[in-house]
Write a protein that holds these residues in place. Structure first.
Motif, PDB file in Angstrom:
ATOM      1  N   UNK A 148      58.498 165.151  61.274  1.00 20.55           N
ATOM      2  CA  UNK A 148      57.400 164.624  62.108  1.00 20.55           C
ATOM      3  C   UNK A 148      56.047 165.137  61.604  1.00 20.55           C
ATOM      4  N   UNK A 149      56.018 166.405  61.240  1.00 21.83           N
ATOM      5  CA  UNK A 149      54.794 167.028  60.742  1.00 21.83           C
ATOM      6  C   UNK A 149      54.331 166.337  59.442  1.00 21.83           C
ATOM      7  N   UNK A 150      55.292 166.085  58.552  1.00 16.24           N
ATOM      8  CA  UNK A 150      54.952 165.413  57.291  1.00 16.24           C
ATOM      9  C   UNK A 150      54.405 164.018  57.584  1.00 16.24           C
ATOM     10  N   UNK A 151      55.035 163.329  58.499  1.00 20.18           N
ATOM     11  CA  UNK A 151      54.584 161.977  58.868  1.00 20.18           C
ATOM     12  C   UNK A 151      53.172 162.041  59.461  1.00 20.18           C
ATOM     13  N   UNK A 152      52.947 163.003  60.376  1.00 16.46           N
ATOM     14  CA  UNK A 152      51.627 163.122  61.022  1.00 16.46           C
ATOM     15  C   UNK A 152      50.535 163.453  60.005  1.00 16.46           C
ATOM     16  N   UNK A 153      50.928 164.085  58.899  1.00 16.39           N
ATOM     17  CA  UNK A 153      49.923 164.459  57.891  1.00 16.39           C
ATOM     18  C   UNK A 153      49.467 163.242  57.085  1.00 16.39           C
ATOM     19  N   UNK A 154      50.190 162.135  57.224  1.00 15.35           N
ATOM     20  CA  UNK A 154      49.783 160.915  56.515  1.00 15.35           C
ATOM     21  C   UNK A 154      50.603 160.634  55.272  1.00 15.35           C
ATOM     22  N   UNK A 155      51.616 161.465  55.008  1.00 14.20           N
ATOM     23  CA  UNK A 155      52.472 161.174  53.843  1.00 14.20           C
ATOM     24  C   UNK A 155      53.335 159.956  54.188  1.00 14.20           C
ATOM     25  N   UNK A 156      53.288 158.947  53.335  1.00 12.01           N
ATOM     26  CA  UNK A 156      53.931 157.678  53.700  1.00 12.01           C
ATOM     27  C   UNK A 156      55.252 157.448  52.987  1.00 12.01           C
ATOM     28  N   UNK A 157      55.680 158.390  52.177  1.00 14.75           N
ATOM     29  CA  UNK A 157      56.987 158.258  51.530  1.00 14.75           C
ATOM     30  C   UNK A 157      57.752 159.561  51.759  1.00 14.75           C
ATOM     31  N   UNK A 158      58.728 159.496  52.646  1.00 16.87           N
ATOM     32  CA  UNK A 158      59.485 160.711  52.994  1.00 16.87           C
ATOM     33  C   UNK A 158      60.967 160.435  52.786  1.00 16.87           C
ATOM     34  N   UNK A 159      61.590 161.359  52.076  1.00 16.44           N
ATOM     35  CA  UNK A 159      63.051 161.320  51.923  1.00 16.44           C
ATOM     36  C   UNK A 159      63.643 162.491  52.696  1.00 16.44           C
ATOM     37  N   UNK A 160      64.803 162.249  53.315  1.00 14.94           N
ATOM     38  CA  UNK A 160      65.591 163.341  53.895  1.00 14.94           C
ATOM     39  C   UNK A 160      66.854 163.482  53.076  1.00 14.94           C
ATOM     40  N   UNK A 161      67.285 164.728  52.873  1.00 21.20           N
ATOM     41  CA  UNK A 161      68.628 164.974  52.321  1.00 21.20           C
ATOM     42  C   UNK A 161      69.544 165.314  53.476  1.00 21.20           C
ATOM     43  N   UNK A 162      70.703 164.685  53.505  1.00 22.65           N
ATOM     44  CA  UNK A 162      71.749 165.064  54.469  1.00 22.65           C
ATOM     45  C   UNK A 162      73.039 165.283  53.692  1.00 22.65           C
ATOM     46  N   UNK A 163      73.909 166.146  54.223  1.00 27.67           N
ATOM     47  CA  UNK A 163      75.208 166.393  53.574  1.00 27.67           C
ATOM     48  C   UNK A 163      76.316 165.970  54.526  1.00 27.67           C
ATOM     49  N   UNK A 164      77.248 165.160  54.026  1.00 28.39           N
ATOM     50  CA  UNK A 164      78.407 164.789  54.836  1.00 28.39           C
ATOM     51  C   UNK A 164      79.669 165.384  54.201  1.00 28.39           C
TER      52      UNK A 164
ATOM     53  N   UNK B 213      50.427 173.908  54.241  1.00 27.66           N
ATOM     54  CA  UNK B 213      51.020 173.467  52.975  1.00 27.66           C
ATOM     55  C   UNK B 213      50.855 171.963  52.779  1.00 27.66           C
ATOM     56  N   UNK B 214      51.044 171.198  53.851  1.00 26.37           N
ATOM     57  CA  UNK B 214      50.923 169.739  53.726  1.00 26.37           C
ATOM     58  C   UNK B 214      49.524 169.361  53.224  1.00 26.37           C
ATOM     59  N   UNK B 215      48.507 170.025  53.774  1.00 30.14           N
ATOM     60  CA  UNK B 215      47.130 169.727  53.335  1.00 30.14           C
ATOM     61  C   UNK B 215      46.989 170.023  51.841  1.00 30.14           C
ATOM     62  N   UNK B 216      47.537 171.188  51.439  1.00 38.60           N
ATOM     63  CA  UNK B 216      47.426 171.607  50.039  1.00 38.60           C
ATOM     64  C   UNK B 216      48.208 170.639  49.135  1.00 38.60           C
ATOM     65  N   UNK B 217      49.401 170.249  49.565  1.00 43.52           N
ATOM     66  CA  UNK B 217      50.210 169.328  48.741  1.00 43.52           C
ATOM     67  C   UNK B 217      49.499 167.993  48.578  1.00 43.52           C
ATOM     68  N   UNK B 218      48.938 167.494  49.662  1.00 41.22           N
ATOM     69  CA  UNK B 218      48.252 166.194  49.584  1.00 41.22           C
ATOM     70  C   UNK B 218      47.020 166.295  48.683  1.00 41.22           C
ATOM     71  N   UNK B 219      46.283 167.399  48.838  1.00 40.83           N
ATOM     72  CA  UNK B 219      45.095 167.597  48.005  1.00 40.83           C
ATOM     73  C   UNK B 219      45.483 167.666  46.519  1.00 40.83           C
ATOM     74  N   UNK B 220      46.669 168.225  46.244  1.00 45.41           N
ATOM     75  CA  UNK B 220      47.114 168.361  44.846  1.00 45.41           C
ATOM     76  C   UNK B 220      47.574 167.026  44.261  1.00 45.41           C
ATOM     77  N   UNK B 221      47.852 166.041  45.108  1.00 47.12           N
ATOM     78  CA  UNK B 221      48.276 164.728  44.591  1.00 47.12           C
ATOM     79  C   UNK B 221      49.705 164.351  44.937  1.00 47.12           C
TER      80      UNK B 221
END
Ligand code: SF4
Length: 373
Positions: free
Chosen positions: A141-157, A100-108
């Motif tokens: 980690x997988x998203x980072x290894x794929x080369x995506x340089x902007x990653x957000x995490x959602x956390x709930x408190x 999926x990461x490859x496909x998402x990156x290819x899509x833009x």
């Protein structure tokens, strides 16, 4: 600037607390995805300027498969996608696979917002999420290894019966992963959710405010010590990596939302699509029964400027509010404003009004007291 929001109204399971619009039946996924492309073709002229950002939200956009590429191909017929600054996809951890990461990156896609929520299996089961804590960690980690340089995490408190130590571990794991951005949401009981029903039956007791404040304070202290900014009530980033699409919402910039339940704002009026997949499919392009509109009055615009501005670290420009209204509303005669400043909840910096750290705990109350009626 203009932003395009695309709402994907499908999820594999319903999270305990969620009141967004989605269906857990995927039978209309193909039809709704195609209808979203049709809506984009019908409405693209509403965005007169060059598009700056696209945001796929939901629901669960990470289950779109090939439809994601098709939607972006349709968008490329009307906009120069090479000039987009940010294209965000919300993704659930179980969907963040190498393929999926490859496909998402290819899509833009150049920014991923991953719905981690917690790194603890028992929390995730309680929320009715599909992923495990290990999957959540691995997905980032997988998203980072794929080369995506902007990653957000959602956390709930603010989960029930959560000792502070457990929240501290969640914060520790998030910092270890070192994403660029964090959205930390306070668990609230929304009407007609499974959580609401259990709370009303007395099966679940929500935590005391003091426990929730302790969790948020810990998060703010830890992130600040590492140079992060809490630039909006629920949003934190490092190195100035603000979420551009959402920051433009908070700054009152226009945007177009397509798909069931999506909202649009053109600077003067709001429009929202029907929150019902069947009605959206049945009526789109045939009549006007699939959306509603509302012209905003000067009071509406001023109140929205107050509410959104106070949520951010840039605050609200009092002179802009006064200009919208045509009279001096947020001035030295506003008794509530003077009282909030005296309490140290609101700070004044020239024309700007900002919430102090303590004031942020009362953001909604302060905003509503400053509204013009
Ligand atoms: S929180 Fe996200 S994944 Fe869960 S039901 Fe709501 S939209 Fe779907």
């Amino acid at each position: 600037m203009s932003g395009l929001y695309i709402h994907i109204p499908f999820c594999r399971k319903a999270c305990t607390y969620c009141d967004f619009h989605f269906s857990t039946s995927l039978k209309n996924l193909d039809a709704v995805s195609e209808a979203i492309e049709t809506e984009l073709q019908m409405r693209h002229r509403e965005i007169p300027e060059q598009l700056e950002t696209i945001y796929f939200g939901g629901g669960t956009p990470s289950l779109l498969g090939d439809h994601l590429m098709k939607m972006l191909e349709t968008a490329s017929r009307f906009f120069d996608l090479s000039r987009l600054t940010e294209v965000t996809l919300e993704a659930n951890p179980e969907d963040v696979t190498d393929e999926n990461l490859k496909c998402w990156k290819r899509s833009g896609i150049n920014r991923l917002s991953i719905g981690v929520q917690s790194f603890f299996d028992d929390d995730l089961q309680w929320m009715n999420r599909l992923h495990t804590g290990a999957q959540a960690f691995d997905s980032v980690q997988r998203a980072r290894d794929s080369g995506i340089t902007a990653i957000n995490l959602d956390l709930i408190y603010g989960l029930p019966e959560t000792p502070i130590g457990k929240w501290q571990e969640n914060v520790g794991r998030f910092l270890e992963l070192d994403p660029e951005h964090l959205s930390a949401y306070h668990l609230t009981v929304e009407k007609k959710t499974a959580l609401d029903s259990r709370v009303r039956k007395g099966l679940i007791h929500m935590p005391a405010d003091s426990d929730v404040v302790a969790q948020l304070t810990y998060l703010e202290d830890e992130t600040r010590a590492k140079g992060w900014e809490r630039y909006e009530i629920s949003n934190f980033c490092r190195d100035g990596k603000y979420a551009l699409h959402n920051t433009n919402y908070w700054r009152g910039k226009p945007y177009m939302g397509i798909g069931p339940s999506a909202h649009s704002f053109d600077g003067k009026s709001r429009r929202w699509n029907v929150a019902n997949n069947e009605l959206y499919l049945r009526n789109l392009g045939k009549n006007d029964d699939w959306f509603e509109t509302e012209e905003l009055s000067a009071n509406d615009m001023a109140n929205e400027t107050i509410m959104l501005g106070l949520r951010t670290q840039w605050g609200v420009d009092a002179s802009e509010v006064n200009r919208l209204l045509g009279f001096d509303h947020l001035g030295d005669n506003h008794a509530e404003l003077i009282s909030f400043i005296a309490k140290g909840w609101v700070l004044r910096d020239g024309n700007r009004l900002l919430l102090s750290r303590e004031g942020r705990h009362y953001a909604d109350h302060i905003a509503s007291e400053l509204f013009v009626i």
